[in-house]
Structure formats: C-alpha cells, structure tokens
Design a protein around this motif. Structure first.
Motif, mmCIF file in Angstrom:
data_model
loop_
_atom_site.group_PDB
_atom_site.id
_atom_site.type_symbol
_atom_site.label_atom_id
_atom_site.label_comp_id
_atom_site.label_asym_id
_atom_site.label_seq_id
_atom_site.Cartn_x
_atom_site.Cartn_y
_atom_site.Cartn_z
ATOM 1 N N LYS A 174 0.853 -1.184 0.000
ATOM 2 C CA LYS A 174 0.000 0.000 0.000
ATOM 3 C C LYS A 174 0.884 1.227 0.000
ATOM 4 O O LYS A 174 1.732 1.405 0.870
ATOM 5 C CB LYS A 174 -0.899 0.006 1.238
ATOM 6 N N ILE A 175 0.686 2.041 -1.009
ATOM 7 C CA ILE A 175 1.460 3.281 -1.104
ATOM 8 C C ILE A 175 0.490 4.452 -0.992
ATOM 9 O O ILE A 175 -0.480 4.529 -1.747
ATOM 10 C CB ILE A 175 2.224 3.345 -2.444
ATOM 11 N N TYR A 176 0.716 5.316 -0.024
ATOM 12 C CA TYR A 176 -0.109 6.511 0.083
ATOM 13 C C TYR A 176 0.546 7.632 -0.692
ATOM 14 O O TYR A 176 1.746 7.872 -0.556
ATOM 15 C CB TYR A 176 -0.267 6.924 1.553
ATOM 16 N N LEU A 177 -0.222 8.299 -1.505
ATOM 17 C CA LEU A 177 0.349 9.335 -2.352
ATOM 18 C C LEU A 177 0.403 10.656 -1.602
ATOM 19 O O LEU A 177 -0.311 11.591 -1.906
ATOM 20 C CB LEU A 177 -0.468 9.476 -3.630
ATOM 21 N N VAL A 178 1.241 10.698 -0.589
ATOM 22 C CA VAL A 178 1.448 11.929 0.161
ATOM 23 C C VAL A 178 2.891 12.346 -0.089
ATOM 24 O O VAL A 178 3.808 11.569 0.151
ATOM 25 C CB VAL A 178 1.240 11.710 1.674
ATOM 26 N N GLY A 179 3.099 13.533 -0.578
ATOM 27 C CA GLY A 179 4.453 14.000 -0.855
ATOM 28 C C GLY A 179 5.120 13.052 -1.836
ATOM 29 O O GLY A 179 4.643 12.853 -2.951
ATOM 30 N N GLN A 180 6.205 12.423 -1.409
ATOM 31 C CA GLN A 180 6.929 11.529 -2.309
ATOM 32 C C GLN A 180 6.341 10.121 -2.308
ATOM 33 O O GLN A 180 6.861 9.238 -2.981
ATOM 34 C CB GLN A 180 8.392 11.464 -1.888
ATOM 35 N N GLY A 181 5.288 9.911 -1.530
ATOM 36 C CA GLY A 181 4.690 8.583 -1.475
ATOM 37 C C GLY A 181 5.242 7.810 -0.294
ATOM 38 O O GLY A 181 6.433 7.697 -0.100
#
Lengths: 302, 218
Positions: B10-17
């Motif tokens: 699971k990768i959250y797309l916040v800033g650089q991920g």
C-alpha cells in the motif's frame, strides 16, 4: 430500515433547526422591509402614470377569448379601495355570464346566479373561483401600497356601486399594466428571492451535516451500509428538516401575514416551497455524493 | 474462514509517497487468533483496513476463503463487511444517536435479521452489559463502550473479526476485559480474529504474534 435513523437525526438536530428557523425569520423580516420599500417605489411610479380613459362600452369576458380583466373598486374593511383583476383563462363561462373571485363575491354579498351589472350591461354570475396568490393578486399587490392607483386609472369613469368594468386586453395602458402585473410583480420577485435564500439555507445545512458527521458516515459504511443507503439516510434527514421548515413557515405566515398586510399563503406557495427545497436538495446532494464515493471508509474514519 | 494476504503493498500518495505496507504475505487460518504488533506507523492499521475491505491495496491480493475480496465492487464489499466481517476500533466508533442496544441491533436490522432487538440484548448480556442496554454511548465508560462495540462486531456472526488497537483508549483493567471477551468469542465461536495491538498484556498471552516493521513482516 433507513427512515428511523433519519427521523432520529431530525430530532437530534432540532437545535440546528431552531437556528435555521431564526435565520429564516430574520430573512423574512428583511424581505418584508424590502417589500415595503419596493411597494412604495411602485406606488410612486404608478402615481406618475397619466390617467387612461377607458374604452367604453366594455367588452364581455367570453368575447375577449378568455383573457379578460375585470376591474372593480371594492371597499375593504379598512375603508380603502382595491383594484381587482380577473383571472385570465377563467373568463366568463358563456355568453351573458361572468365569473368572479370568491372573496369579491362574498364582499359584494352576491350568490351564483345573481344578476351582475358589468360595464353597464347585465350578466349572470355563473361561477366563483378562489384567488389567493394567483393572477388576480399581483395586480392587487401593485395596488396594495398604492391604493390611489384605482383613482388614477379609472379617474372619472367610476362604475356604479356593485358594478365592475371589463377591459379588453391590449387596449390602453391600464390593460397593459394589468398584464405586466400578472406576470412579474415586485412581490413575486421578493418572494422568489426569499425562496432562493431558503433553498440555499437548506443546501447549506445539508452540506454542514455531512461534513460534521464524516466519521459517523464512516462508521455506517464500515458496518456495511452501502453508499446509496448512506446518501438516502442523509437525504431523508434533510427532507425531514425541510418539511418541518415548510410546515413551521406556513404556520408563521398564516399567523403573521394578515397583520403585515400580506396575502396568506395558498397551496401554490407550498408547492413553490416544495419545488425550491427539492431543487436545493438535489443540487446540494450532487457534490457530497461524489465526495462520499471518492473516499474510502478508512478516510472517513480518520 | 481463512484470511489470506498475498504480497500486499500500500502506497499513500502523500508527498513523495509513503509505503505503508511492503509486500506483506500472511495467512490467518480459520478460527485462529493473531496479534499484529509493531511500532506505530509500521502498517498495522493499514493491514487491518485492507483485510477488512475499508480500503484497497495498491498491489497484492486479499482472499477470504476461496473468494478474492480486494477486487469486489463497493456494493459487494459493503455486503461482505455487513455479513462476514466484524470491526472493533480503537475509538469505539459507536453511533452517538443510538442506545447500546440499538447500536448492536443496527447491523442486524441492516441485514434484515428477525428479532434484532432480542439478539442485541442477548449479545449485550454476553458482554456483561445487560443492564446498560438503553444507555447512550456518552452515558457509558470507555470500557463499556468498547464492549458494546465488540457485541456489535459479533452481531451478524461474522467469520472474521478485526480489532484495531481495541485497548488503546482504555485503562489496563478495561483493556484486559475487552481482550478476554475477544479471546472467549474466538474460542467459543471460532471467528478468525486479528488484533492489532502493542498492548503487553495481549502479547504475553499464548497465540500467534505477527511483527511488522516499516511495512514488512519481521
């Protein structure tokens, strides 16, 4: 399944509702002030309109293709006089017959079947119709704040007591003005403005309740409510609030309107209120529905 | 029912991920009781959310028995949560407008089960709150609220129970009570239970412990 939760929401948020009711009350007060200003401005404008000689003898209703305007000066309980317009489309039902607003018939102490003199010609009163906020009243409302209107328009051509003038549409300014009044009276505009404000209020409350209860929506979704069910819940709740608002508003208007010299609300007003509220809800629900769909349950619970 | 994660990422797309989960594969056998632990931010909550269908993995698969659930549509996912998964959250997440009994009965009513109130009262009895059925959440202590939440999670006899830091907001005594409840239901009714926690009491007990660090299984 959803309805009880929605009703509970309505009950729970009665406080918010009271706030909303307060806001609406203030807007109504403002609207009344505005209405007063508009109506005296109209009066001033109308007072400058030069008197129009009436075409005589006047034409019977049925002969005008059903779009006639009856004008009559009626003493009110305040001792003032009103100009009354007939309802286009409800013109005389047949040769030698006329119809009239119920209140006018009552005020003149007439019954259906009675002979009526209109424009110096004898007719029989064939039917009455209820005019609360229909085409008859915009003309009335122009006249309300400016009762000299009657004297101006019909100066020198006073009908005998109990009689009425009938004008052919399009003949002279008087008829034209009546026509205009039946389409857009300033009162209608103010009412529409208030209705739009009310609609915005409903939409706003709906959005607020959604944002404030983001977590609650998340919980419902986590427990297995589908997005559509959540949306239905919120919509029902908002509709419940709106219905409550319409009922309270109608009761208030019923109580306050006569004192303020405004017409009492009729079925048409309630219909307009319903339409405005439904439209507001439908509009208000579009964005949140998309918003709700775009969020995972985890997002909502965070 | 068994619960299985395959290469969950699971990768959250916040800033650089941010990679909250990094290729986690884990198998929870039917009826098992597993504690997922690790420092905060290690991906415990994310793992539970994805296992329970509250969000979707970026990559990887979630299987519940023979059914792959990470590809289900929103409607199917909602029905799965309703019928097969019970959630217990750190912040209890009871509906504030409803009494304890109504909170427990809500999933039952949504699933159109008969005698929802009777079953809700029975469940509250089982978690020791028979006397508090008509109290609202704000009239209950934290421990009591969490026990109501446990009863609600079990209402539709789910195959899987997921508890995310269920003792995190509780004093140690109430926490012990809630853990005992989860254990008891797991033993008696055999739900596959996954508890995310770093509560030492829970870790000291026998059973499987899965340790996560930086989104990976240690």
């Amino acid at each position: 399944m959803i309805l009880p939760y929605a009703l509970r929401g309505v009950r729970k948020h009665a406080g918010v509702f009271a706030l909303l009711a307060g806001t609406v009350a203030v807007s109504v007060a403002l609207a009344a002030l505005l209405l007063g200003a508009v109506s005296s401005a109209t009066a001033a404008f109308v007072a400058r309109v030069p008197p129009v000689p009436l075409p005589a003898p006047a034409v019977a209703f049925y002969a005008t293709g059903g779009a006639g305007y009856a004008a009559q000066r009626m003493p009110t309980s305040l001792g003032q006089q009103l100009v009354v317009a007939g309802l286009p489309g409800t013109a005389g039902p047949g040769p030698g017959q006329v119809s009239a607003p119920t209140w006018l018939v009552q005020a003149a102490n007439l019954r259906v079947g009675d002979p009526v003199v209109v424009g110096g010609r004898a007719f029989r009163l064939a039917a009455t119709y209820t005019a609360s906020w229909d085409h008859a009243l915009p003309v009335l409302s122009v006249g309300r704040g400016s009762l000299p209107l009657a004297g101006k328009l019909y100066a020198g051509v006073d009908p005998p007591p109990g009689a009425a003038w009938v004008l052919r549409p399009g003949t002279g300014t008087a008829a034209a003005r009546a026509d205009l009044g039946s389409v857009y009276s300033p009162v209608d505009l103010v009412v529409a403005g208030v209705a739009v404000l009310g609609g915005l209020g409903v939409a706003d409350t709906f959005l607020l309740s959604l944002l404030r209860r983001r977590r609650q929506l998340g919980i419902a979704r986590a427990l297995g409510w589908e997005t559509g069910q959540v949306a239905a819940w919120l919509l029902l709740e908002a509709a419940g609030m709106a219905a409550l608002g319409i009922v309270v508003g109608a009761l208030l208007a019923e109580a306050v309107a006569p004192a303020a010299g405004l017409p009492r609300p009729g079925p048409a007003d309630l219909l307009v209120a319903l339409l405005v509220v439904s439209a507001a809800l439908a509009l208000a629900a579009r964005r949140p529905a998309a918003w709700l769909r775009a969020r995972t349950v985890s997002d909502l619970l965070r | 029912m068994s619960l299985r994660a395959v290469d969950l990422t699971k990768i959250y797309l916040v800033g650089q991920g941010v990679k909250a989960l990094d290729q986690v594969s884990v198998d929870f056998p039917p009826g098992s009781f597993t504690v997922v632990t690790g420092p905060s931010g290690c991906g415990k909550s994310t793992l539970l959310s994805i296992l329970g269908g509250l969000e979707r993995p970026t990559y990887g698969e979630v299987w519940m028995g023979e059914r792959r659930v990470d590809r289900l549509g929103e409607g199917e996912l909602a029905r799965l949560r309703l019928g097969s998964i019970g959630f217990v959250f750190q912040a209890f997440h009871l509906l504030a407008d409803l009494t304890a009994a109504e909170n427990v009965a809500m999933p039952l009513r949504l699933a159109r089960r008969p005698a929802a109130r009777e079953r809700a009262l029975e469940l509250l009895e089982q978690v020791g709150l028979g006397q508090r059925a008509d109290h609202y959440p704000h009239q209950l202590s934290g421990g009591e609220q969490q026990r109501v939440a446990v009863a609600r999670a079990l209402a539709n006899r789910p195959a899987v129970v997921l508890a995310d830091e269920p003792t995190g907001n509780l004093d140690s005594r109430s926490g012990t009570d809630v853990i005992a409840l989860l254990r008891r239901f797991n033993r008696e009714q055999g739900q596959t239970t996954v508890v995310a926690s770093h509560d030492p009491v829970l870790l000291a007990e026998p059973g499987r412990v899965l340790r996560l660090r930086d989104g990976r299984v240690e």
